[in-house]
Design an enzyme around this catalytic site. Structure first.
Site, PDB file in Angstrom:
ATOM      1  N   CYS A  77      -1.114   0.500   1.429  1.00 16.23           N
ATOM      2  CA  CYS A  77      -1.434   1.058   2.973  1.00 16.23           C
ATOM      3  C   CYS A  77      -2.112   0.213   3.777  1.00 16.23           C
ATOM      4  CB  CYS A  77      -2.186   2.671   2.685  1.00 16.23           C
ATOM      5  SG  CYS A  77      -1.227   3.723   1.770  1.00 16.23           S
TER       6      CYS A  77
ATOM      7  N   THR B 225     -14.976   5.917   5.394  1.00 16.49           N
ATOM      8  CA  THR B 225     -14.382   5.058   4.216  1.00 16.49           C
ATOM      9  C   THR B 225     -13.165   5.453   3.842  1.00 16.49           C
ATOM     10  OG1 THR B 225     -15.210   6.783   2.512  1.00 16.49           O
ATOM     11  CG2 THR B 225     -16.761   5.113   3.089  1.00 16.49           C
TER      12      THR B 225
ATOM     13  N   HIS C 106      -5.176   5.890   8.337  1.00 15.97           N
ATOM     14  CA  HIS C 106      -4.710   5.334   7.123  1.00 15.97           C
ATOM     15  C   HIS C 106      -3.278   5.762   6.842  1.00 15.97           C
ATOM     16  CE1 HIS C 106      -5.688   5.377   2.219  1.00 15.97           C
ATOM     17  NE2 HIS C 106      -4.207   5.171   2.471  1.00 15.97           N
TER      18      HIS C 106
END
Length: 181
Positions: free
Chosen positions: A35, A29, A52
């Protein structure tokens, strides 16, 4: 223990991180605003991963800044997949994030999403889906081995919300005298 009885393992990544696994029971997750997260896998090798990143960046970035940059994290993710047994010609990707969360002259989220798409094209990685842009942040859940992804749009203050109007204060006549000295 049967496959239906195995417990799902959750891994949460934050800005500047990437994760690669061959474990079918892992779900990763992350929460995204402007982003972007690239979810990439090799379906035949049974390996996948996610990153990320905050900004596209460039190859000349200082090492402290490079950890949050897309060019650095995309390379780390692809190399991590290759080390885990993936083949470049079988990689497929989904991109998420890139929201326009702040009104300004530049759209950082769009720049991030555009960079990720250019990177995939330059590396010959198939872009098979995802969701980028828009005004809302997202919570992403990704199962790297199967390639399954779930997006949950985050709600928050929007421009269409109106401030709460309070009723006017009651006027009290002769509420007392005040003497200043």
């Amino acid at each position: 223990m049967t496959a239906a009885q195995t417990a799902e393992k959750r891994v949460h990544i934050i800005q500047g991180e990437f994760f690669v696994t061959a474990d079918r029971d892992v779900m990763v997750t992350t929460i995204l605003g402007s982003c972007v997260a690239a979810c990439i896998r090799d379906p035949l090798a049974g390996v996948g991963g996610i990153n990320h990143f905050l900004l596209p960046g460039n190859l000349g970035a200082k090492s402290a800044d490079a950890e949050r940059m897309g060019v650095h994290l995309m390379e780390l993710l692809v190399n991590g997949l290759l080390k885990a047994g993936a083949r470049r010609d079988r990689l497929e990707a989904k991109l998420f994030g890139g929201a326009r969360t702040v009104r300004s002259h530049s759209d950082i989220g769009k720049n991030n999403a555009d960079f990720a798409q250019r990177f995939l094209k330059a590396e010959g990685i198939a872009h098979i889906g995802g969701s980028t842009g828009g005004p809302q942040g997202r919570r992403i859940q990704y199962w790297p081995v199967s390639g399954r992804a779930r997006q949950i749009l985050l709600t928050g203050a929007t421009e269409s919300e109106q401030p709460v109007k309070l009723p006017p204060a009651a006027v009290v006549e002769n509420a007392g005298e005040l003497e200043l000295f």
